[in-house]
Design a protein around this motif. Structure first.
Motif, PDB file in Angstrom:
ATOM      1  N   ILE A  27      40.471  26.518  -6.865  1.00 57.77           N
ATOM      2  CA  ILE A  27      39.918  27.752  -7.413  1.00 57.77           C
ATOM      3  C   ILE A  27      38.945  28.338  -6.407  1.00 57.77           C
ATOM      4  O   ILE A  27      38.171  27.613  -5.783  1.00 57.77           O
ATOM      5  N   ARG A  28      38.986  29.647  -6.277  1.00 56.50           N
ATOM      6  CA  ARG A  28      38.004  30.365  -5.451  1.00 56.50           C
ATOM      7  C   ARG A  28      37.372  31.444  -6.304  1.00 56.50           C
ATOM      8  O   ARG A  28      38.072  32.228  -6.942  1.00 56.50           O
ATOM      9  N   LEU A  29      36.035  31.469  -6.296  1.00 58.15           N
ATOM     10  CA  LEU A  29      35.277  32.474  -7.027  1.00 58.15           C
ATOM     11  C   LEU A  29      34.393  33.227  -6.059  1.00 58.15           C
ATOM     12  O   LEU A  29      33.710  32.611  -5.231  1.00 58.15           O
ATOM     13  N   GLU A  30      34.408  34.541  -6.148  1.00 53.94           N
ATOM     14  CA  GLU A  30      33.490  35.357  -5.372  1.00 53.94           C
ATOM     15  C   GLU A  30      32.144  35.330  -6.091  1.00 53.94           C
ATOM     16  O   GLU A  30      32.083  35.658  -7.270  1.00 53.94           O
ATOM     17  N   LEU A  31      31.099  34.976  -5.403  1.00 55.38           N
ATOM     18  CA  LEU A  31      29.788  34.878  -6.015  1.00 55.38           C
ATOM     19  C   LEU A  31      29.197  36.244  -6.310  1.00 55.38           C
ATOM     20  O   LEU A  31      28.223  36.344  -7.055  1.00 55.38           O
ATOM     21  N   THR A  32      29.789  37.295  -5.808  1.00 51.85           N
ATOM     22  CA  THR A  32      29.298  38.651  -6.077  1.00 51.85           C
ATOM     23  C   THR A  32      30.142  39.352  -7.133  1.00 51.85           C
ATOM     24  O   THR A  32      30.005  40.535  -7.344  1.00 51.85           O
ATOM     25  N   ASN A  33      30.992  38.611  -7.830  1.00 54.94           N
ATOM     26  CA  ASN A  33      31.945  39.198  -8.775  1.00 54.94           C
ATOM     27  C   ASN A  33      31.499  39.011 -10.225  1.00 54.94           C
ATOM     28  O   ASN A  33      32.274  38.661 -11.073  1.00 54.94           O
ATOM     29  N   GLY A  34      30.198  39.203 -10.499  1.00 57.17           N
ATOM     30  CA  GLY A  34      29.715  39.018 -11.844  1.00 57.17           C
ATOM     31  C   GLY A  34      29.407  37.585 -12.185  1.00 57.17           C
ATOM     32  O   GLY A  34      29.107  37.260 -13.323  1.00 57.17           O
TER      33      GLY A  34
END
Length: 110
Positions: A100-107
């Motif tokens: 899994i990859r999550l953008e830390l600036t995506n809410g």
């Protein structure tokens, strides 16, 4: 990862890892599992890997969207809500890796 995510996103990440491990325990017949959570720039990378039986197709197709069980489908839904991406790599008798990859600036930040 404390402080990188909102409390809601932290709970979702916890549940993603929990469900990934539940899948290992219930289905994989693995002798080993590994969890990795790493911050890479503005991304949070999460991996749950095992050395078990692997997931039969079509569950291991991109994003877990074709998964028949609730576990992988639930992971896919949580990742979608967080605005992230999910990849499932699996081969018979060679194990499974859920990445899994999550953008830390995506809410996902406070």
């Amino acid at each position: 990862i404390e402080g990188l995510l909102s409390p809601e996103a932290e709970t979702s990440v916890y549940r993603i890892v929990q469900e990934g491990l539940n899948n290992v325990i219930k289905h994989s017949k693995a002798t080993a599992a590994r969890i990795e959570i790493r911050k890479n720039g503005n991304q949070l990378a999460i991996a749950v890997q095992d050395n078990g039986e692997g997931i039969p197709s079509p569950a291991n197709e991109e994003n877990g969207n074709k998964a028949k069980g609730f576990g992988l489908a639930g992971i896919a839904e949580r990742v979608r809500v967080l605005g992230g991406s999910l990849a499932v790599d699996s081969e018979p008798s060679r194990g499974t890796a859920i990445k899994i990859r999550l953008e830390l600036t995506n809410g996902t930040r406070n």
